[in-house]
Write a protein that holds these residues in place. Structure first.
Motif, PDB file in Angstrom:
ATOM      1  N   PHE A  10      10.355  28.213   9.233  1.00  0.00           N
ATOM      2  CA  PHE A  10       9.900  26.941   9.785  1.00  0.00           C
ATOM      3  C   PHE A  10      10.932  26.348  10.733  1.00  0.00           C
ATOM      4  CE2 PHE A  10       7.211  27.375   6.126  1.00  0.00           C
ATOM      5  CZ  PHE A  10       6.012  26.800   6.522  1.00  0.00           C
ATOM      6  N   ASP A  11      10.418  25.714  11.776  1.00  0.00           N
ATOM      7  CA  ASP A  11      11.221  24.981  12.753  1.00  0.00           C
ATOM      8  C   ASP A  11      10.531  23.655  13.040  1.00  0.00           C
ATOM      9  OD1 ASP A  11      13.255  26.987  13.475  1.00  0.00           O
ATOM     10  OD2 ASP A  11      11.565  28.111  14.313  1.00  0.00           O
ATOM     11  N   LYS A  12      11.207  22.814  13.786  1.00  0.00           N
ATOM     12  CA  LYS A  12      10.605  21.567  14.248  1.00  0.00           C
ATOM     13  C   LYS A  12       9.394  21.922  15.094  1.00  0.00           C
ATOM     14  CE  LYS A  12      11.779  17.499  17.025  1.00  0.00           C
ATOM     15  NZ  LYS A  12      10.598  17.561  17.874  1.00  0.00           N
ATOM     16  N   HIS A  13       8.290  21.204  14.894  1.00  0.00           N
ATOM     17  CA  HIS A  13       7.086  21.444  15.678  1.00  0.00           C
ATOM     18  C   HIS A  13       7.388  21.121  17.144  1.00  0.00           C
ATOM     19  CE1 HIS A  13       2.971  21.363  17.075  1.00  0.00           C
ATOM     20  NE2 HIS A  13       2.565  21.803  15.886  1.00  0.00           N
ATOM     21  N   PRO A  14       7.043  22.003  18.083  1.00  0.00           N
ATOM     22  CA  PRO A  14       7.390  21.773  19.488  1.00  0.00           C
ATOM     23  C   PRO A  14       6.611  20.651  20.164  1.00  0.00           C
ATOM     24  CG  PRO A  14       6.057  23.741  19.297  1.00  0.00           C
ATOM     25  CD  PRO A  14       6.359  23.277  17.887  1.00  0.00           C
ATOM     26  N   VAL A  52       7.034  14.985   8.154  1.00  0.00           N
ATOM     27  CA  VAL A  52       7.769  16.049   7.463  1.00  0.00           C
ATOM     28  C   VAL A  52       8.757  16.626   8.476  1.00  0.00           C
ATOM     29  CG1 VAL A  52       7.623  18.325   6.396  1.00  0.00           C
ATOM     30  CG2 VAL A  52       5.861  16.627   5.918  1.00  0.00           C
ATOM     31  N   THR A  53      10.032  16.514   8.182  1.00  0.00           N
ATOM     32  CA  THR A  53      11.028  17.045   9.109  1.00  0.00           C
ATOM     33  C   THR A  53      11.780  18.246   8.548  1.00  0.00           C
ATOM     34  OG1 THR A  53      12.636  15.420   8.329  1.00  0.00           O
ATOM     35  CG2 THR A  53      11.364  14.850  10.309  1.00  0.00           C
ATOM     36  N   LYS A  54      11.577  18.523   7.258  1.00  0.00           N
ATOM     37  CA  LYS A  54      12.175  19.721   6.657  1.00  0.00           C
ATOM     38  C   LYS A  54      11.237  20.249   5.586  1.00  0.00           C
ATOM     39  CE  LYS A  54      15.046  16.867   3.729  1.00  0.00           C
ATOM     40  NZ  LYS A  54      16.280  16.224   3.567  1.00  0.00           N
ATOM     41  N   LEU A  55      11.292  21.544   5.386  1.00  0.00           N
ATOM     42  CA  LEU A  55      10.362  22.220   4.478  1.00  0.00           C
ATOM     43  C   LEU A  55      10.358  21.606   3.083  1.00  0.00           C
ATOM     44  CD1 LEU A  55       8.385  24.502   3.922  1.00  0.00           C
ATOM     45  CD2 LEU A  55      10.340  26.007   3.522  1.00  0.00           C
TER      46      LEU A  55
END
Length: 92
Positions: A10-14, A52-55
């Motif tokens: 997972f990464d930050k949504h672009p 949500v900024t982290k899993l």
């Protein structure tokens, strides 16, 4: 080797602030797009459809099944890690 939710990176949504995105290639052009965060069909630490900024903050996810980059059907909302693992087994 069987894939599972734990294989999704997972990464930050672009495109969306307050959201994360991950993708898992299953082979034969099939992939899962898994997202969680603000305005998405997901839940987490800050409630349904909250940021949500982290899993670790996500409890449920919005999942799209992709075939050669195109969404196959309606997205699946509110999917748990267990639900996603079951979907991977069916599609993989």
């Amino acid at each position: 080797m069987t894939k599972s939710f734990d294989d999704i990176k997972f990464d930050k949504h672009p495109l969306l602030n307050g959201a994360i995105r991950g993708q898992l290639e299953l082979g034969n052009g099939i992939a899962l797009s898994v997202v969680a965060g603000e305005s998405l069909y997901s839940g987490g630490k800050y409630g349904n459809r909250g940021p949500v900024t982290k899993l670790e903050d996500a409890t449920t996810f919005e999942v799209a099944v992709m075939n050669d980059g195109e969404i196959v059907d309606d997205v699946l909302g509110w999917q748990s890690k267990k639900d996603i693992n079951q979907l991977i087994q069916v599609l993989g």
